[in-house]
Design a protein around this motif. Structure first.
Motif, short mmCIF file in Angstrom:
data_model
loop_
_atom_site.label_atom_id
_atom_site.label_comp_id
_atom_site.label_asym_id
_atom_site.label_seq_id
_atom_site.Cartn_x
_atom_site.Cartn_y
_atom_site.Cartn_z
N ASP A 16 -8.09 -0.13 -10.01
CA ASP A 16 -7.30 -1.27 -10.46
C ASP A 16 -5.81 -1.07 -10.20
OD1 ASP A 16 -9.65 -2.40 -11.30
OD2 ASP A 16 -9.34 -2.00 -13.43
N GLY A 17 -5.32 0.16 -10.39
CA GLY A 17 -3.92 0.43 -10.08
C GLY A 17 -3.64 0.27 -8.61
N SER A 18 -4.57 0.76 -7.77
CA SER A 18 -4.41 0.62 -6.32
C SER A 18 -4.44 -0.83 -5.90
CB SER A 18 -5.52 1.41 -5.61
OG SER A 18 -5.43 1.25 -4.21
N ASN A 19 -5.36 -1.61 -6.47
CA ASN A 19 -5.45 -3.02 -6.12
C ASN A 19 -4.18 -3.79 -6.49
OD1 ASN A 19 -7.99 -2.80 -5.01
ND2 ASN A 19 -9.07 -3.51 -6.83
N LEU A 20 -3.57 -3.42 -7.63
CA LEU A 20 -2.32 -4.07 -8.01
C LEU A 20 -1.24 -3.76 -6.99
CD1 LEU A 20 -0.52 -5.63 -9.98
CD2 LEU A 20 -0.21 -3.50 -11.28
N ALA A 21 -1.17 -2.50 -6.54
CA ALA A 21 -0.17 -2.13 -5.53
C ALA A 21 -0.40 -2.89 -4.23
CB ALA A 21 -0.23 -0.62 -5.28
N VAL A 22 -1.66 -2.99 -3.80
CA VAL A 22 -1.98 -3.71 -2.56
C VAL A 22 -1.56 -5.16 -2.67
CG1 VAL A 22 -3.89 -4.56 -1.13
CG2 VAL A 22 -3.82 -2.16 -1.81
N LYS A 23 -1.82 -5.77 -3.81
CA LYS A 23 -1.44 -7.17 -4.01
C LYS A 23 0.07 -7.34 -3.90
CE LYS A 23 -2.03 -11.07 -7.17
NZ LYS A 23 -2.65 -11.54 -8.43
N GLU A 24 0.82 -6.43 -4.51
CA GLU A 24 2.29 -6.50 -4.44
C GLU A 24 2.79 -6.27 -3.02
OE1 GLU A 24 3.22 -4.85 -8.99
OE2 GLU A 24 3.67 -3.61 -7.24
N ILE A 25 2.23 -5.28 -2.34
CA ILE A 25 2.65 -4.97 -0.98
C ILE A 25 2.38 -6.14 -0.05
CG2 ILE A 25 2.17 -3.47 1.01
CD1 ILE A 25 1.58 -1.24 -1.16
N ASN A 26 1.19 -6.70 -0.13
CA ASN A 26 0.83 -7.83 0.74
C ASN A 26 1.66 -9.06 0.43
OD1 ASN A 26 -1.02 -6.33 2.17
ND2 ASN A 26 -2.79 -7.05 1.01
N ALA A 27 1.96 -9.28 -0.86
CA ALA A 27 2.77 -10.44 -1.24
C ALA A 27 4.19 -10.32 -0.69
CB ALA A 27 2.81 -10.58 -2.76
N ALA A 28 4.63 -9.06 -0.50
CA ALA A 28 5.97 -8.83 0.04
C ALA A 28 5.99 -8.81 1.57
CB ALA A 28 6.52 -7.52 -0.51
N GLY A 29 4.87 -9.15 2.21
CA GLY A 29 4.82 -9.21 3.66
C GLY A 29 4.00 -8.14 4.33
N GLY A 30 3.42 -7.24 3.54
CA GLY A 30 2.59 -6.20 4.12
C GLY A 30 3.40 -5.05 4.70
N VAL A 31 2.83 -4.38 5.68
CA VAL A 31 3.46 -3.22 6.30
C VAL A 31 3.60 -3.45 7.79
CG1 VAL A 31 3.28 -0.74 6.72
CG2 VAL A 31 2.46 -1.69 4.55
N ASN A 32 4.83 -3.56 8.24
CA ASN A 32 5.10 -3.79 9.67
C ASN A 32 4.32 -5.00 10.21
OD1 ASN A 32 6.78 -1.51 9.71
ND2 ASN A 32 5.08 -0.15 10.24
N GLY A 33 4.25 -6.06 9.42
CA GLY A 33 3.59 -7.28 9.85
C GLY A 33 2.10 -7.30 9.65
N ARG A 34 1.55 -6.24 9.03
CA ARG A 34 0.12 -6.19 8.78
C ARG A 34 -0.16 -6.17 7.28
NH1 ARG A 34 0.35 -2.07 13.09
NH2 ARG A 34 -0.68 -2.88 14.96
N LYS A 35 -1.21 -6.83 6.85
CA LYS A 35 -1.63 -6.78 5.46
C LYS A 35 -2.60 -5.59 5.27
CE LYS A 35 0.63 -10.42 4.24
NZ LYS A 35 0.00 -11.67 3.77
N LEU A 36 -2.57 -5.03 4.09
CA LEU A 36 -3.50 -3.95 3.76
C LEU A 36 -4.82 -4.54 3.27
CD1 LEU A 36 -1.20 -1.42 1.87
CD2 LEU A 36 -1.66 -1.59 4.32
#
Length: 406
Positions: free
Chosen positions: A56-76
């Motif tokens: 659940d902690g990891s999923n929250l981080a992924v949601k935040e990261i993807n909402a901010a644009g992902g990583v180098n133009g890619r979503k996790l």
């Protein structure tokens, strides 16, 4: 002849473009718009609280990261497998994630008991595995370029700090040990025994053991009571630990208990109640649950918004570790660049110095010589039913890094 040469050159050019190793399509788990991470941990079985929290902690981080644009133009994109705290189940999960799902990187959100079942297989494959929770020595010793240890620390480091706190923080001269048989708690108790003897010339006077699913600890506690230690070191999971604290007081054991890192869990004072008062245990993070520090308030607010109907004890340390380590992996992916490869990710992770997403996580530091990201631990104590920090810091320098063998 000239036409034949020109045709042959054109064919070679086409083949070269098709076979070019730098093409993103040749890298498993990487497309133009996604990076696929394979994760595993226990969401059923006796240690489900580990995997549920870390997932659940990891999923929250992924949601935040993807909402901010992902990583180098890619979503996790994360594919999660349940290992039920079983080495064989974990191995099957990792084989599926690598061979069928073709993930780019593995994220172990599991305890030592199951993670240990995957190590030999992962070492045979050129795929990185980032281990968030398991402290089992084979993760990082002997050194392997594909294996990283994140939020947790080396089992031996647990032993160093616990032994120092027992001998110098609690001034114990007679130490008893109570531990279960699973990989994590066995390693933890073994390490404490080793460093008590090596650093402080203290031999535990009694060690009693139990199975992870046990509910009655009367015989073990009576053995310890007869040995009459000054302090009892408890290496267990929270469900057993809560029962042990209650049964110990019922049986007349008045000695202080000091517990391992999994026991700094809100469920322990909630379930053990008055028997938990004064109980001390290790804590892997700089901030504690319920802290009024802005970073912890921000995390808990976001977590409770995402998971509004969770039981007592959540979020726990594993929510925080899964959250923090997912950000570490994302930072490695970011620094590796758009032209992503395994070797570039490894080099990027090895370049991290003191990285953390916020002060809810300990800083992660890696190098080409060592992949143990965290060597810090703190001590917490239950007071009035809540965990509060103990004003104590280890002074003994760690032997871990200087003893690493590549």
């Amino acid at each position: 002849m000239r036409r034949a040469i020109a045709t042959f050159a054109a064919v070679l050019a086409v083949l070269g473009a098709f076979l070019a190793p730098t093409s993103a399509r040749a890298v498993d788990g990487v497309t133009d718009d996604t990076v696929t991470i394979g994760a595993f941990g226990p969401i059923t079985g006796p240690a489900a609280y580990i995997g549920l929290g870390a997932r659940d902690g990891s999923n929250l981080a992924v949601k935040e990261i993807n909402a901010a644009g992902g990583v180098n133009g890619r979503k996790l994109r994360v594919l999660f497998e349940d290992d039920a705290h079983s080495p064989s189940r974990a191995l099957a999960a990792v084989k599926k994630l690598i061979d069928q799902d073709k993930v780019f990187i593995l994220l172990s959100l599991a305890g030592s008991n199951s993670t240990i079942g995957t190590i030999d297989f992962v070492k045979q494959r050129p795929i990185p595995m980032y281990v968030s929770i398991a402290s089992a020595p084979p993760v990082t010793q002997p050194f392997n370029k594909y294996l990283f240890r994140g939020g947790t620390t080396e089992a031996a480091r647990y032993g160093e700090i616990y032994a120092e706190f027992l001998a110098q923080g609690l001034k114990a001269k007679r130490v008893g040990i109570l531990s279960s048989y699973d990989e994590y708690t066995k390693n933890e108790a073994d390490a404490v025994t080793r460093y008590l003897k090596a650093w402080f010339n203290l031999e535990p006077i009694k060690r009693a053991e139990f199975n992870i699913a046990d509910k009655d600890f009367t015989s073990q506690l009576l053995e310890l009571k007869q040995a009459n230690p000054d302090v009892i070191f408890l290496a267990s999971h929270p469900a057993a630990g809560s029962i042990i604290l209650r049964q110990a007081r019922e049986l007349g054991l008045t000695q202080p208990f000091f517990g391992g890192a999994t026991l700094t869990d809100n469920s322990v004072p909630a379930n053990a109640r008055s028997a938990a008062e004064g109980f001390t245990a290790a804590w892997l993070l700089p901030l504690y649950m319920g802290s009024k520090h802005p970073d912890m308030v921000k995390f808990e607010t976001a977590w409770r918004k995402e998971y509004p109907n969770m039981p007592t004890g959540r979020p726990n340390v594993f929510d925080l570790m899964g959250y923090g380590d997912t950000y570490v992996v994302a930072e490695g992916l970011k620094r590796a660049g758009r032209d992503l490869t395994v070797d570039k990710l490894i080099a990027a992770l090895e370049g991290l110095r003191g990285y953390r997403v916020s002060t809810v996580a300990t800083p992660r530091t890696f190098s080409p010589e060592h992949h143990i990201g965290n060597l810090t631990l703190h001590v917490m104590q239950v007071k009035n039913g809540e965990w509060v920090p103990v004003e104590w810091e280890p002074k003994q320098p760690s032997d871990i890094l200087k003893n690493l063998k590549r």
